[in-house]
Design an enzyme around this catalytic site. Structure first.
Site, PDB file in Angstrom:
ATOM      1  N   GLU A   1      -4.113  -9.248   3.946  1.00 66.85           N
ATOM      2  CA  GLU A   1      -5.160  -8.901   5.080  1.00 66.85           C
ATOM      3  C   GLU A   1      -6.093  -9.827   5.350  1.00 66.85           C
ATOM      4  O   GLU A   1      -6.666 -10.406   6.525  1.00 66.85           O
ATOM      5  CB  GLU A   1      -5.753  -7.510   4.901  1.00 66.85           C
ATOM      6  CG  GLU A   1      -4.460  -6.592   5.264  1.00 66.85           C
ATOM      7  CD  GLU A   1      -3.481  -6.198   4.011  1.00 66.85           C
ATOM      8  OE1 GLU A   1      -3.836  -7.108   3.028  1.00 66.85           O
ATOM      9  OE2 GLU A   1      -2.902  -5.332   3.966  1.00 66.85           O
TER      10      GLU A   1
ATOM     11  N   GLU B   1       0.920  -1.475   0.100  1.00 63.93           N
ATOM     12  CA  GLU B   1       0.134  -0.248  -0.114  1.00 63.93           C
ATOM     13  C   GLU B   1       0.883   1.396  -0.005  1.00 63.93           C
ATOM     14  O   GLU B   1       0.340   2.248  -0.597  1.00 63.93           O
ATOM     15  CB  GLU B   1      -1.026  -0.119   1.103  1.00 63.93           C
ATOM     16  CG  GLU B   1      -2.100  -1.050   1.008  1.00 63.93           C
ATOM     17  CD  GLU B   1      -2.893  -1.097   2.244  1.00 63.93           C
ATOM     18  OE1 GLU B   1      -2.414  -1.446   3.274  1.00 63.93           O
ATOM     19  OE2 GLU B   1      -4.176  -0.891   2.074  1.00 63.93           O
TER      20      GLU B   1
END
Ligand SMILES: NC(=O)c1ccc[n+]([C@@H]2O[C@H](COP(=O)([O-])OP(=O)(O)OC[C@H]3O[C@@H](n4cnc5c(N)ncnc54)[C@H](O)[C@@H]3O)[C@@H](O)[C@H]2O)c1
Length: 695
Positions: free
Chosen positions: A125, A105
């Site tokens: 995640e 990210e």
């Protein structure tokens, strides 16, 4: 110092440095933000490179800070990413080895990304029941396209950087012999003056007829994700990258992330993740305890367990000699190993080369002299103390000094077994679960005199064999079987009071177990429990059992192996068909013992089966047989098919609330066979203090 700052000519290089994988903890984030600010303030710097020291670009969140206020403290990951993205000088992420989660990210917030080939790129995640919460769901589709980004986010599976070389994720993927930092600096020099700065957020996700694709994805993911909400939430947030403006998509992502982090399913997954890591830590056996080298193994007994145990060593590249009493049994055991590997090969999961390598590592013998040089010997002979005694006395004679003598016993007293040798410090229990080449759990049984280095070696070995090692003290049944005994007893009592096998199994399966107790009994063989109970009727007459299981065995219904058990089975079909005579036997038995059958709710079934285990587990914890509640959860998640989304029996009890568990136990203590319910003092204490097992 968790990020270093250097200037190479006109390019500032910020190197994240937080071993082992440059987790983006508070100190690292702070240093990275400072680095960007320093570069912006320096007029000689025209571009910025962010890279990672050691074995990763960044593995994402710093797990040491999970659940701590530091995880959210400023500068947050959002702030760091915003700092990079809004920088007025171009920021280049220089990626190698591992770039996952928050690390990916962060790179997506940079203006450019360059990479070494073979770097593992992932947003994992979802494996912790979450979704990427720092823009990953909005930015990844903008560079990889809807379909590929969705697959990566929903599965969490890593993809190698070179496979993504032709996507907009990377501006350059260098050759394997390149020096990453100097190549990235050279790249940065070429784009230093390009304006406007490219930002992933400004890109559009083009996917003609995206609604049809998204609907297809929703249906597929829903069908595959069972009780876990995260995969579908991943689809919805990725969908927002197409259907919403960037800022709105980011808000939506945040909202769904904050929702998921509160779900029991995500909490359970995170609990299991940490439980697995902590299980290998034993307070009085420090991490630097020396371990013994395991280069050669031997297995005594080539039966069901011995064969599977041997395969574990072979898979890890450790040669194994198998010892049996008769050539016939040895040949049969070796043939089974060969057949198992052949089946794996047929499924395309093992190459001929690997097959040949593994088979070349195994040999058999009838002579103890042939195993004396093994570093570890695992005994898996009949569950009979006399047989074990003969084996261990012999091992004591022939094994080289320092060899580890392990027993796979599931019920016998390991200290007594150790006492058959003059080296009890070298004796340990390695309790594998059936099928031993498949099941993840390894209960490591620590005897009263087991050496710390032997325990440390067994824990290290469990990792090498890709098992989850959990340490148990010596007691009847160790952690797992001691608890399951209470579950089985309650299952029997439920039959006496009004339930039938299929109702019990269905209720337990609805709770999330792969198989209820009666289908499980039919699979494992009801005669095994029968033999154990017969022994207990003599040794521990104070323990009550329902006689229904004995009556079933007297009918010759041992389970799938006899084609009939609690249920009927048809050849080539594992489906369980209820049987009238069995059900009639159960009803008759209630009449014989004078119990009026009643309707039992599914809730009562689940509570009695699960809470009886939890109560026993509280004793196990209190006695120090298990080191911690999370170890017990690990035993049940990896060895007994306890539903993962419920986090294990102790985590589940904490979720229900221990006062509620205790109240139910006290209620059942007033019912049929109420004496089976004596609340464990630890459970009572924790309930009164308002605490949980895992708190
Ligand atoms: N089957 C399971 O599900 C399971 C699970 C965990 C632990 N265990 C334990 O593993 C051990 C083995 O169980 P199993 O199911 O593999 O039994 P098994 O009957 O399938 O195999 C035992 C093997 O040991 C051999 N053997 C017997 N005496 C021997 C001796 N003196 N020397 C060498 N070989 C000898 C037998 O020939 C046989 O091949 C037992 O202690 C059992 O409690 C079994």
């Amino acid at each position: 110092m968790t990020a270093e700052y250097q200037v190479h000519g006109t390019v500032a290089v910020i190197t994240l440095n937080n071993p082992p994988v440059n987790g983006l903890g508070l100190a690292t984030r702070t240093a990275a933000v400072k680095g960007i600010q320093q570069a912006l303030a320096d007029d000689t710097v025209k571009a910025i490179v962010i890279t990672g020291a050691g074995k990763a670009f960044s593995g994402g969140a710093d797990i040491k800070e999970f659940n701590s206020p530091k995880a959210l403290a400023e500068p947050s990951l959002h702030t760091l990413i915003a700092t990079a993205e809004s920088s007025t000088k171009p920021v280049v992420a220089a990626i190698h080895t591992v770039c996952m989660g928050g690390g990916l990210e962060l790179s997506l917030g940079c203006h450019y990304r360059v990479a070494m080939p073979g770097a593992q790129i992932a947003l994992p995640e979802v494996k912790l029941g979450l979704l990427p919460g720092a823009g990953g769901t909005q930015r990844l589709p903008r560079v990889l396209g809807l379909e590929m980004a969705l697959n990566m986010i929903v599965s969490g599976t890593p993809v190698a950087s070179d496979k993504l070389a032709n996507t907009a994720l990377f501006d350059a993927v260098f050759t394997a012999d390149a020096d990453l930092v100097s190549s990235a600096v050279a790249f940065a020099e070429t784009i230093a003056d390009v304006r406007p700065l490219p930002k992933v957020r400004d890109r559009k996700v083009d996917y003609p007829n995206h609604e049809a694709f998204l609907q297809f994805s929703r249906n597929t993911v829903k069908a595959m994700s069972g009780p876990f909400p995260a995969p579908l939430e991943c689809v919805e947030t990725v969908a927002a990258s197409v259907t919403m403006k960037f800022e709105d998509g980011m808000k939506f992502e945040r909202e769904r992330f904050l929702h998921l982090i509160q779900t029991t399913e995500s909490k359970a997954l995170r609990h299991a993740f940490f439980a697995e890591r902590v299980a290998s830590k034993v307070p009085d056996v420090p991490a630097d305890t020396p371990v013994r080298a395991i280069k050669q193994a031997a297995v005594i007994g080539a039966g069901t367990m011995g064969g599977g145990i041997a395969m574990n060593f072979l898979n890890a590249g450790i040669p194994v000699v198998m010892l049996e009493t008769k050539q016939e049994a040895l040949d049969k055991g070796l043939a089974t190993i060969r057949k198992n590997y052949e089946n794996t090969m047929k499924k395309g999961k093992l190459t001929q080369e690997k097959f040949d390598q593994r088979m070349a590592l195994v040999s058999g013998t009838l002579a103890y002299e042939d195993i004396g040089q093994a570093d570890i010997v695992v005994e898996a002979v009949f569950e009979d103390m006399g047989v074990k005694e003969a084996v261990f006395r012999k091992l004591d004679e022939v094994m080289k000094p320092g060899a580890i003598l392990a027993s796979n016993t599931s019920t016998l007293d390991l200290n007594q077994i150790a006492g058959f040798t003059k080296r009890p410090q070298d004796v340990i229990g390695t309790h594998f679960f059936s099928p031993a080449n498949v099941m993840k759990l390894l209960e490591i049984v620590r005897g009263a005199q087991t050496g710390k280095d032997v325990l440390a070696t067994a824990l290290a070995l469990s990792k090498k064999l890709k098992k989850t090692g959990v340490v148990s003290g010596v007691c009847d049944g160790f952690i797992g079987n001691r608890m399951i005994e209470q579950y089985s007893r309650q299952a029997g009592f439920l039959l006496e009071e009004g339930a039938l096998p299929e109702q019990v199994d269905k209720a337990v399966e609805k709770f999330g177990f792969a198989m209820g107790p009666f289908r499980m009994g039919d699979l494992a063989g009801n005669d095994i429990g029968w033999a154990i109970r017969k022994r207990r009727y003599v040794e521990k007459p104070e323990i009550s059992y329902s006689k229904t299981a004995d009556l079933l065995c007297e009918m010759g219904r041992y389970g799938q192996k006899t084609g009939a058990g609690w249920y009927d089975y048809k050849a080539g079909d594992r489906k369980a068909y209820p049987n009238e005579q069995v059900n009639a036997m159960i009803v008759q038995h209630s009449a014989d013992i004078g119990v009026a059958r009643r309707k039992i709710s599914d809730q009562e079934i689940v509570e009695r089966l699960v809470y009886s285990m939890v109560n026993e587990a509280a004793h196990i914890l209190e006695e120090g047989i298990a080191l911690r509640a999370s170890d017990i959860d690990m035993v049940y998640l990896t060895g007994y098919g306890f539903p993962l989304f419920r986090g294990g029996p102790m985590f589940y009890a904490d979720t229900v609330g221990l006062p509620n568990v205790l109240a139910a136990i006290n209620k059942y203590a007033k019912g049929h066979q109420g004496s089976a319910w004596k609340p464990a003092p630890l459970l009572v204490k924790l309930a009164e203090e308002g605490k949980g097992f895992n708190s």
